[in-house]
Design a protein around this motif. Structure first.
Motif, mmCIF file in Angstrom:
data_model
loop_
_atom_site.group_PDB
_atom_site.id
_atom_site.type_symbol
_atom_site.label_atom_id
_atom_site.label_comp_id
_atom_site.label_asym_id
_atom_site.label_seq_id
_atom_site.Cartn_x
_atom_site.Cartn_y
_atom_site.Cartn_z
ATOM 1 N N VAL B 4 23.972 40.136 85.397
ATOM 2 C CA VAL B 4 23.012 39.120 85.000
ATOM 3 C C VAL B 4 21.966 38.988 86.104
ATOM 4 C CG1 VAL B 4 22.682 36.729 84.289
ATOM 5 C CG2 VAL B 4 24.823 37.900 83.746
ATOM 6 N N THR B 5 20.713 39.170 85.746
ATOM 7 C CA THR B 5 19.627 39.079 86.718
ATOM 8 C C THR B 5 18.716 37.911 86.374
ATOM 9 O OG1 THR B 5 18.266 40.616 85.450
ATOM 10 C CG2 THR B 5 19.666 41.554 87.178
ATOM 11 N N GLN B 6 18.120 37.326 87.407
ATOM 12 C CA GLN B 6 17.202 36.218 87.216
ATOM 13 C C GLN B 6 15.960 36.423 88.066
ATOM 14 O OE1 GLN B 6 20.616 32.872 87.331
ATOM 15 N NE2 GLN B 6 18.589 32.037 86.923
ATOM 16 N N PHE B 101 40.094 31.561 71.738
ATOM 17 C CA PHE B 101 39.920 32.585 72.755
ATOM 18 C C PHE B 101 38.588 32.405 73.446
ATOM 19 C CE2 PHE B 101 41.647 36.311 74.603
ATOM 20 C CZ PHE B 101 40.556 37.026 75.082
ATOM 21 N N LEU B 102 38.609 32.344 74.771
ATOM 22 C CA LEU B 102 37.391 32.132 75.538
ATOM 23 C C LEU B 102 37.138 33.307 76.468
ATOM 24 C CD1 LEU B 102 35.128 30.056 76.271
ATOM 25 C CD2 LEU B 102 36.561 29.402 78.186
ATOM 26 N N TYR B 103 35.927 33.758 76.505
ATOM 27 C CA TYR B 103 35.550 34.839 77.404
ATOM 28 C C TYR B 103 34.929 34.276 78.682
ATOM 29 C CZ TYR B 103 36.122 37.925 73.364
ATOM 30 O OH TYR B 103 36.624 38.606 72.306
ATOM 31 N N GLU B 104 35.121 35.017 79.781
ATOM 32 C CA GLU B 104 34.584 34.610 81.079
ATOM 33 C C GLU B 104 33.064 34.536 81.038
ATOM 34 O OE1 GLU B 104 35.766 37.269 84.153
ATOM 35 O OE2 GLU B 104 34.315 36.507 85.607
ATOM 36 N N GLN B 105 32.528 33.542 81.724
ATOM 37 C CA GLN B 105 31.084 33.443 81.882
ATOM 38 C C GLN B 105 30.676 34.134 83.175
ATOM 39 O OE1 GLN B 105 29.372 29.542 81.327
ATOM 40 N NE2 GLN B 105 30.656 29.103 79.557
ATOM 41 N N TYR B 106 29.651 34.977 83.073
ATOM 42 C CA TYR B 106 29.113 35.686 84.234
ATOM 43 C C TYR B 106 27.783 35.040 84.608
ATOM 44 C CZ TYR B 106 32.585 39.341 83.431
ATOM 45 O OH TYR B 106 33.759 40.026 83.284
ATOM 46 N N PHE B 107 27.674 34.658 85.868
ATOM 47 C CA PHE B 107 26.483 33.965 86.321
ATOM 48 C C PHE B 107 25.480 34.920 86.961
ATOM 49 C CE2 PHE B 107 27.273 29.427 85.847
ATOM 50 C CZ PHE B 107 28.625 29.390 85.601
ATOM 51 N N GLY B 108 24.203 34.548 86.837
ATOM 52 C CA GLY B 108 23.160 35.212 87.584
ATOM 53 C C GLY B 108 23.048 34.627 88.978
ATOM 54 N N PRO B 109 22.176 35.168 89.825
ATOM 55 C CA PRO B 109 22.048 34.686 91.206
ATOM 56 C C PRO B 109 21.311 33.367 91.319
ATOM 57 C CG PRO B 109 20.473 36.433 90.801
ATOM 58 C CD PRO B 109 21.320 36.341 89.563
ATOM 59 N N GLY B 110 20.634 32.956 90.257
ATOM 60 C CA GLY B 110 19.941 31.677 90.266
ATOM 61 C C GLY B 110 18.494 31.760 90.710
ATOM 62 N N THR B 111 17.728 30.760 90.313
ATOM 63 C CA THR B 111 16.356 30.552 90.785
ATOM 64 C C THR B 111 16.340 29.226 91.529
ATOM 65 O OG1 THR B 111 15.295 31.755 88.972
ATOM 66 C CG2 THR B 111 13.965 30.126 90.147
ATOM 67 N N ARG B 112 15.956 29.273 92.797
ATOM 68 C CA ARG B 112 15.836 28.049 93.596
ATOM 69 C C ARG B 112 14.461 27.454 93.331
ATOM 70 N NH1 ARG B 112 19.223 24.720 95.682
ATOM 71 N NH2 ARG B 112 20.431 26.463 96.511
ATOM 72 N N LEU B 113 14.434 26.333 92.627
ATOM 73 C CA LEU B 113 13.180 25.700 92.228
ATOM 74 C C LEU B 113 12.904 24.486 93.099
ATOM 75 C CD1 LEU B 113 10.803 25.293 90.215
ATOM 76 C CD2 LEU B 113 12.362 23.888 88.859
ATOM 77 N N THR B 114 11.684 24.429 93.620
ATOM 78 C CA THR B 114 11.229 23.259 94.379
ATOM 79 C C THR B 114 9.972 22.717 93.710
ATOM 80 O OG1 THR B 114 12.079 24.200 96.440
ATOM 81 C CG2 THR B 114 10.505 22.385 96.628
ATOM 82 N N VAL B 115 10.032 21.449 93.337
ATOM 83 C CA VAL B 115 8.888 20.794 92.698
ATOM 84 C C VAL B 115 8.238 19.876 93.721
ATOM 85 C CG1 VAL B 115 8.118 19.328 90.799
ATOM 86 C CG2 VAL B 115 10.060 20.890 90.480
ATOM 87 N N THR B 116 6.968 20.108 93.994
ATOM 88 C CA THR B 116 6.276 19.313 95.023
ATOM 89 C C THR B 116 5.316 18.311 94.392
ATOM 90 O OG1 THR B 116 4.528 20.961 95.191
ATOM 91 C CG2 THR B 116 6.419 21.219 96.658
#
Lengths: 115, 116
Positions: B4-6, B101-116
């Motif tokens: 998973v890419t972000q 039946f539940l499948y594993e969730q795979y996470f992306g690396p995330g987006t660090r958002l800063t609101v100014t």
């Protein structure tokens, strides 16, 4: 809806000692409880999970226990190593909610393993 | 990077800006999720998509608008955000759970958002 509480928020142990993280949940319909590990600056990754028809599950140095009556579950890490240092999140999921993959997470525990 | 890419990984935006976050999964999954991760708060599920159809909206303000054009891509459109929206936004994917039946969730690396 589901509410998951996690304790402690921070935990420091010496290398080789055991670490225990505890979570409680509110919805008795929850039947799936995963644990995720998030190292600094990295993505959360599943390390172990347990379903409500099982009381305990082990995978090498990691184990999870579940007490459905008390609605709590715990993560146990034995013989801790520095690479175990991370934030650990518990989660719970109720079955047959119509949103089958919805997870409710705890607030996380920052584990620090010191030498 | 596989899985998973972000993009972008970091984003700084003013309150009047419009921006979009992108997520792509290369795992053949059919469910995708947006989470918000703030300091000292649990991972908060924002949106869930199953086979491109939105199945969950966790009372997210309308200044966040998701889009899922296909099962491999997920966007989060942002406009007129507030400083309290600053957080790490994580995308995840999985196979859609069937019954018990539940499948594993795979996470992306995330987006660090800063609101100014």
């Amino acid at each position: 809806g589901e509410n998951v509480e996690q304790h402690p928020s921070t935990l420091s142990v010496q290398e080789g000692d055991s670490a225990v993280i505890k979570c409680t949940y509110s919805d008795s319909a929850s039947n799936y409880f995963p644990w995720y590990k998030q190292e600094l600056g990295k993505r959360p990754q599943l390390i172990i999970d347990i379903r409500s028809n099982v009381g305990e599950k082990k995978d090498q140095r990691i184990a999870v226990t579940l007490n459905k009556t008390a609605k709590h579950f715990s993560l146990h890490i034995t013989e801790t190593q520095p690479e175990d240092s991370a934030v650990y999140f518990c989660a719970a999921r109720p079955i047959n909610t119509g949103t089958a993959s919805k997870l409710t997470f705890g607030t996380g525990t920052r584990l620090q393993v010191t030498l | 990077e596989t899985g998973v890419t972000q993009t972008p990984r970091h984003l700084v935006m003013g309150m009047t800006n419009k921006k979009s976050l992108k997520c792509e999964q290369h795992l053949g999954h059919n469910a995708m999720y947006w989470y918000k991760q703030s300091a000292k708060k649990p991972l908060e599920l924002m949106f869930v998509y199953n086979f491109k159809e939105q199945t969950e909206n966790n009372s997210v303000p309308s200044r966040f608008s998701p889009e899922c054009p296909n099962s491999s891509h997920l966007f989060l459109h942002l406009h007129t955000l507030q400083p309290e929206d600053s957080a790490l936004y994580l995308c995840a994917s999985s196979q859609w759970a069937e019954g018990d039946f539940l499948y594993e969730q795979y996470f992306g690396p995330g987006t660090r958002l800063t609101v100014t």
